[in-house]
Write an enzyme that holds these catalytic residues in place. Structure first.
Site, PDB file in Angstrom:
ATOM      1  CB  ILE A   1       5.516  -6.155   7.117  1.00  0.00           C
ATOM      2  CG1 ILE A   1       4.971  -4.919   7.865  1.00  0.00           C
ATOM      3  CG2 ILE A   1       4.429  -7.224   7.010  1.00  0.00           C
ATOM      4  CD1 ILE A   1       3.743  -4.283   7.243  1.00  0.00           C
TER       5      ILE A   1
ATOM      6  CG  PHE B   1       6.119  -6.947   2.203  1.00  0.00           C
ATOM      7  CD1 PHE B   1       4.942  -6.679   2.867  1.00  0.00           C
ATOM      8  CD2 PHE B   1       6.618  -8.238   2.239  1.00  0.00           C
ATOM      9  CE1 PHE B   1       4.265  -7.675   3.542  1.00  0.00           C
ATOM     10  CE2 PHE B   1       5.946  -9.244   2.916  1.00  0.00           C
ATOM     11  CZ  PHE B   1       4.768  -8.962   3.569  1.00  0.00           C
TER      12      PHE B   1
ATOM     13  CB  SER C   1      -2.554   0.392   3.625  1.00  0.00           C
ATOM     14  OG  SER C   1      -2.822   1.312   4.644  1.00  0.00           O
TER      15      SER C   1
ATOM     16  CE1 TYR D   1       2.201   3.599   1.913  1.00  0.00           C
ATOM     17  CE2 TYR D   1       0.299   4.485   3.083  1.00  0.00           C
ATOM     18  CZ  TYR D   1       1.176   3.446   2.833  1.00  0.00           C
ATOM     19  OH  TYR D   1       1.013   2.250   3.492  1.00  0.00           O
TER      20      TYR D   1
ATOM     21  CE  LYS E   1       0.919   0.322   0.512  1.00  0.00           C
ATOM     22  NZ  LYS E   1       1.802  -0.817   0.226  1.00  0.00           N
TER      23      LYS E   1
ATOM     24  CG  PHE F   1      -7.111  -2.167  10.057  1.00  0.00           C
ATOM     25  CD1 PHE F   1      -7.364  -3.135   9.075  1.00  0.00           C
ATOM     26  CD2 PHE F   1      -7.994  -1.109  10.156  1.00  0.00           C
ATOM     27  CE1 PHE F   1      -8.487  -3.058   8.245  1.00  0.00           C
ATOM     28  CE2 PHE F   1      -9.125  -1.028   9.340  1.00  0.00           C
ATOM     29  CZ  PHE F   1      -9.363  -2.003   8.390  1.00  0.00           C
TER      30      PHE F   1
HETATM   31  C1  WQD Z   1      -1.555   6.207  14.936  1.00  0.00           C
HETATM   32  C2  WQD Z   1      -2.206   7.216  15.882  1.00  0.00           C
HETATM   33  C3  WQD Z   1      -1.701   9.502  15.342  1.00  0.00           C
HETATM   34  C4  WQD Z   1       2.546   9.398  16.252  1.00  0.00           C
HETATM   35  C5  WQD Z   1      -0.169   5.083   9.171  1.00  0.00           C
HETATM   36  C6  WQD Z   1      -0.436   5.103   7.691  1.00  0.00           C
HETATM   37  C7  WQD Z   1      -1.107   3.827   7.275  1.00  0.00           C
HETATM   38  C8  WQD Z   1      -0.310   2.627   7.691  1.00  0.00           C
HETATM   39  C9  WQD Z   1       0.137   2.694   9.110  1.00  0.00           C
HETATM   40  C10 WQD Z   1       1.906   2.373   6.685  1.00  0.00           C
HETATM   41  C11 WQD Z   1      -2.778   8.423  15.146  1.00  0.00           C
HETATM   42  C12 WQD Z   1      -1.152   9.112  16.696  1.00  0.00           C
HETATM   43  C13 WQD Z   1       1.222   9.047  16.060  1.00  0.00           C
HETATM   44  C14 WQD Z   1       2.885  10.281  17.315  1.00  0.00           C
HETATM   45  C15 WQD Z   1       0.562  10.367  17.936  1.00  0.00           C
HETATM   46  N1  WQD Z   1       0.644   2.310   6.707  1.00  0.00           N
HETATM   47  N2  WQD Z   1       0.255   9.520  16.895  1.00  0.00           N
HETATM   48  N3  WQD Z   1       1.875  10.726  18.129  1.00  0.00           N
HETATM   49  O1  WQD Z   1      -1.541   7.292  10.836  1.00  0.00           O
HETATM   50  O2  WQD Z   1      -2.967   5.412  11.753  1.00  0.00           O
HETATM   51  O3  WQD Z   1      -1.414   4.987   9.885  1.00  0.00           O
HETATM   52  O4  WQD Z   1       0.661   3.978   9.453  1.00  0.00           O
HETATM   53  O5  WQD Z   1       2.831   2.070   6.349  1.00  0.00           O
HETATM   54  O6  WQD Z   1      -1.306   3.840   5.926  1.00  0.00           O
HETATM   55  O7  WQD Z   1      -1.274   6.194   7.394  1.00  0.00           O
HETATM   56  O8  WQD Z   1      -0.496   5.344  12.123  1.00  0.00           O
HETATM   57  O9  WQD Z   1       1.170   5.120  13.928  1.00  0.00           O
HETATM   58  O10 WQD Z   1       1.232   7.181  12.471  1.00  0.00           O
HETATM   59  O11 WQD Z   1      -0.638   6.901  14.102  1.00  0.00           O
HETATM   60  O12 WQD Z   1      -0.315  10.811  18.705  1.00  0.00           O
HETATM   61  O13 WQD Z   1       4.033  10.659  17.502  1.00  0.00           O
HETATM   62  O14 WQD Z   1      -1.203   7.717  16.751  1.00  0.00           O
HETATM   63  O15 WQD Z   1      -2.208  10.789  15.380  1.00  0.00           O
HETATM   64  O16 WQD Z   1      -3.936   8.782  15.800  1.00  0.00           O
HETATM   65  P1  WQD Z   1      -1.682   5.875  11.142  1.00  0.00           P
HETATM   66  P2  WQD Z   1       0.421   6.131  13.141  1.00  0.00           P
END
Ligand code: WQD
Length: 342
Positions: free
Chosen positions: A14, A82, A126, A151, A155, A180
């Site tokens: 970012i 960051f 976040s 984590y 935040k 998001f």
């Molecule tokens: C998104 C969707 C998974 C990987 C996290 C942190 C948040 C933020 C962003 C970070 C979910 C699904 C994922 C995979 C999958 N901050 N998935 N297979 O969990 O929404 O947010 O990252 O720095 O604080 O919690 O993001 O990209 O991990 O997952 O099906 O191999 O994709 O289950 O539904 P998340 P994500």
């Protein structure tokens, strides 16, 4: 006279995109990073895009003397923070690592900002602070939920540190941006996300599977109470996200804040399921992805997306890039990495 923005963690995913947008908006940028979760790719990419090198200080924000020196060496008009660890699962296994790093670094920054006459502070927060919301979209008024990970706790705590410092010290103004799900890459394909090891996040896992670095994407759960059974998220393009920072920094520097501490959701307002994201990726890039359904991932929330009205109206910011453009940029970046042997 140009205003200077300090970007802590400016060599990361970012931070590098925000740096590019700050430069194009006419700010000077000082990058500080301890390189604990990245190499020089981000910094070099930024240099190529903007056509020059920026001041780069390799330092750890947990080192209070180094942070203090930074504020002595540069006249800093705003700082965007960051620099933090961000792997949810790792934070559960190693809470002390997360609390020490993420909290100390921000406290040192606030302390130095205050003792050097004050500063505008933008904190990188976040949507994780909302936990599993009762309903979406969430507004900034939606109550925060107790965090399920250290984590997420960091935040929430850092938001509180900023709020309390703003209240006590008139020379500190603060904005927390609640992101998001940031995805995608710069249109030049010179900067993007470069996770170390097996990616935790969805889009890097998709692009690494598409390029052949990973055999198969596991979609975590297809029996959720959503239209297609997979989780819903608000995927925000990284360049759009970066531009939100420029709007927020300008708001602080130009004295346009309505309160001395403000919070904004940064999302599109449109929910997308994991399945929809995967099929959109396949379609826009003209390829078939090897994927399978797997068990739910512990700790995942079913559905969360933003109400970005406040950011739209107050920051004058709106998500603009389509999901197709964003997913094409993520794929272009993965191919760029492959071409450069990374
Ligand atoms: C998104 C969707 C998974 C990987 C996290 C942190 C948040 C933020 C962003 C970070 C979910 C699904 C994922 C995979 C999958 N901050 N998935 N297979 O969990 O929404 O947010 O990252 O720095 O604080 O919690 O993001 O990209 O991990 O997952 O099906 O191999 O994709 O289950 O539904 P998340 P994500």
């Amino acid at each position: 006279m140009k205003k200077t923005v300090l970007v802590s963690g400016g060599a990361g995913f970012i931070g590098s995109h925000v740096t590019v947008e700050l430069i194009s908006a006419g700010y000077d940028v000082v990058i500080a990073d301890n390189m604990s979760n990245c190499d020089m790719t981000g910094y070099e990419g930024v240099s190529k895009i903007i056509g020059r090198e920026l001041p780069f200080i390799r330092m750890d924000f947990c080192d209070s003397q180094a942070v203090d020196k930074l504020f002595s060496d540069y006249r800093i008009d705003a700082v965007i923070h960051f620099a933090a660890f961000k792997a949810v699962g790792e934070s559960v296994a190693e809470p002390l690592k997360y609390y020490k790093n993420n909290l100390m670094s921000f406290l040192n920054l606030l302390d130095a900002a205050h003792s050097h006459g004050g500063c505008n502070v933008l904190f990188s927060s976040s949507a994780t602070v909302y936990g599993e919301p009762d309903q979406s979209p969430v507004t900034e008024q939606t109550p925060r939920q107790p965090s399920t990970s250290p984590y997420g706790n960091t935040k929430q705590m850092c938001e509180d540190f900023l709020r309390d410092c703003v209240k006590a010290y008139p020379d500190i103004k603060g904005i927390a941006l609640r992101y998001f799900n940031p995805i995608g890459a710069h249109p030049s394909a010179l900067i993007g996300e470069l996770p170390r090891g097996v990616p935790n996040n969805l889009v890097p896992f998709i692009t690494q599977t598409a390029i052949g670095k990973r055999e198969c994407l596991s979609i975590f759960g297809n029996d959720y109470p959503t239209p297609d059974g997979t989780c819903l998220r608000d995927y925000i393009d990284i360049v759009d996200l970066a531009k939100a920072h420029v709007c927020a920094v300008s708001r602080m520097i130009d004295g346009k804040m309505k309160e001395n501490y403000e919070i904004f959701n940064i999302g599109t307002g449109r929910p997308l399921s994991v399945y929809e994201l995967v099929t959109a990726f396949e379609k826009v890039n003209g390829l078939k992805l090897n994927y399978k359904y797997a068990d739910r991932r512990p700790g995942d929330v079913v559905a969360i997306w933003a109400d970005p009205t406040l950011a739209n109206e107050e920051l004058g910011w709106k998500a603009e890039r389509s999901i197709e453009e964003t997913l094409a940029s993520a794929w272009a970046w993965e191919k760029h990495l492959a071409e450069t042997g990374k």
